[in-house]
Design a protein around this motif. Structure first.
Motif, PDB file in Angstrom:
ATOM      1  N   GLY A  10      63.484  -9.122 -17.649  1.00 33.19           N
ATOM      2  CA  GLY A  10      63.928  -8.257 -16.576  1.00 33.19           C
ATOM      3  C   GLY A  10      62.782  -7.708 -15.760  1.00 33.19           C
ATOM      4  O   GLY A  10      62.904  -7.486 -14.558  1.00 33.19           O
ATOM      5  N   THR A  11      61.607  -7.508 -16.415  1.00 33.63           N
ATOM      6  CA  THR A  11      60.430  -6.968 -15.751  1.00 33.63           C
ATOM      7  C   THR A  11      59.192  -7.689 -16.253  1.00 33.63           C
ATOM      8  O   THR A  11      59.041  -7.914 -17.458  1.00 33.63           O
ATOM      9  N   ASN A  13      55.210  -7.129 -16.180  1.00 31.62           N
ATOM     10  CA  ASN A  13      54.220  -6.097 -15.869  1.00 31.62           C
ATOM     11  C   ASN A  13      52.898  -6.692 -15.411  1.00 31.62           C
ATOM     12  O   ASN A  13      52.484  -7.767 -15.848  1.00 31.62           O
ATOM     13  N   ASN A  21      54.284  -4.262 -10.805  1.00 32.19           N
ATOM     14  CA  ASN A  21      55.216  -4.910 -11.724  1.00 32.19           C
ATOM     15  C   ASN A  21      56.353  -5.575 -10.959  1.00 32.19           C
ATOM     16  O   ASN A  21      56.778  -5.093  -9.909  1.00 32.19           O
ATOM     17  N   SER A  23      60.335  -7.363 -10.921  1.00 35.25           N
ATOM     18  CA  SER A  23      61.654  -7.226 -11.548  1.00 35.25           C
ATOM     19  C   SER A  23      62.544  -8.396 -11.165  1.00 35.25           C
ATOM     20  O   SER A  23      62.487  -8.907 -10.044  1.00 35.25           O
ATOM     21  N   THR A  28      71.420 -11.066 -16.688  1.00 35.26           N
ATOM     22  CA  THR A  28      70.618 -11.645 -17.758  1.00 35.26           C
ATOM     23  C   THR A  28      70.931 -13.117 -18.006  1.00 35.26           C
ATOM     24  O   THR A  28      70.139 -13.823 -18.615  1.00 35.26           O
ATOM     25  N   ARG A  31      68.279 -14.951 -15.582  1.00 32.92           N
ATOM     26  CA  ARG A  31      66.906 -14.489 -15.465  1.00 32.92           C
ATOM     27  C   ARG A  31      65.945 -15.492 -16.095  1.00 32.92           C
ATOM     28  O   ARG A  31      66.317 -16.242 -16.993  1.00 32.92           O
ATOM     29  N   LEU A  51      61.408 -13.289  -9.721  1.00 25.98           N
ATOM     30  CA  LEU A  51      60.811 -11.997 -10.037  1.00 25.98           C
ATOM     31  C   LEU A  51      60.230 -11.439  -8.748  1.00 25.98           C
ATOM     32  O   LEU A  51      59.453 -12.113  -8.069  1.00 25.98           O
ATOM     33  N   ARG A  53      59.046  -7.861  -6.113  1.00 19.66           N
ATOM     34  CA  ARG A  53      58.679  -6.469  -5.899  1.00 19.66           C
ATOM     35  C   ARG A  53      58.821  -6.153  -4.423  1.00 19.66           C
ATOM     36  O   ARG A  53      58.458  -6.963  -3.555  1.00 19.66           O
TER      37      ARG A  53
END
Length: 219
Positions: A10-11, A13, A21, A23, A28, A31, A51, A53
């Motif tokens: 989900g994230t 980093n 980070n 997301s 789910t 993903r 993913l 940002r």
């Protein structure tokens, strides 16, 4: 936090500690997943999610960049490994790691200004730079006037910008697809490591980075 092979991510980093980070957008079921085997670790993208940002990493607007990727690509559909875009339009975009539509194993770059003019219009960066289902390193440098790619440490041909950079408003960063108001060109395959620097590496640094990226693949 992911702990087990196959866990949905989900994230992701930022390892540099800068807080940039990323997301996942979707549920789910689609993903990217964390995978591990024989001491190696990677994200597995299946062409369903990205993913993201809501901020640019200044790959483009910083004026200079080196983009270093450790990947294993499944060339079954046109995709983008890494990109910047605009949240309110599909126009402005910067996609330095994109497959060529005519040959999904070839690496190209696209950059489009606010006025719709292409600065880099499907510019070929590396022939067969995305070998199918094969671990490869891809390093791309952008000096602000020219771009160049290295695949597994071997340099491709430098390509000059087609047009002046002009104004390009980017407020999104994405890994695993072309990020913009409607994301698309989802990437399929592994991403072991993705690193972005705000300057153009020299030949020695590129060779050292290539070695480091290959180590993430067990080579």
């Amino acid at each position: 936090a992911v702990t087990t092979d196959g866990d949905p991510v989900g994230t992701a980093n930022d390892n540099n500690g800068n807080g940039f980070n990323l997301s996942a957008l979707a549920d789910t079921g689609v993903r990217p997943t964390y995978e591990t085997a024989t001491g190696l670790h990677w994200l597995e993208f299946t062409g369903d999610d990205i993913l993201r940002r809501t901020a640019q990493l200044t790959m483009f607007s910083g004026g200079q960049a080196t983009i270093a990727l450790s990947i294993r690509h499944a060339a079954s559909a046109q995709g983008v490994v890494i990109s910047e875009g605009n949240s309110s339009t599909t126009l402005q975009r910067y996609t330095p790691g994109r497959q060529n539509a005519a040959d999904l194993n070839d690496v190209e770059i696209v950059a489009v200004r606010d006025d719709g003019v292409s600065m880099l219009n499907n510019k070929a960066l590396y022939d067969e730079g995305f070998p199918t289902d094969t671990d490869v390193t891809l390093i791309i440098t952008d000096s602000g006037t020219a771009v160049r790619a290295w695949s597994d440490g071997v340099a491709g041909t430098s390509q000059a910008y087609d047009n002046a950079r002009g104004t390009t408003t980017l407020n999104l960063f994405g890994l695993g697809g072309r990020v913009r108001s409607v994301p698309d060109n989802y990437y399929i395959g592994r991403i072991y490591r993705a690193v972005v620097y705000n300057y153009v590496m020299d030949a020695t640094e590129i060779a050292n980075m290539d070695t480091c990226l290959k180590a993430t693949q067990g080579r």
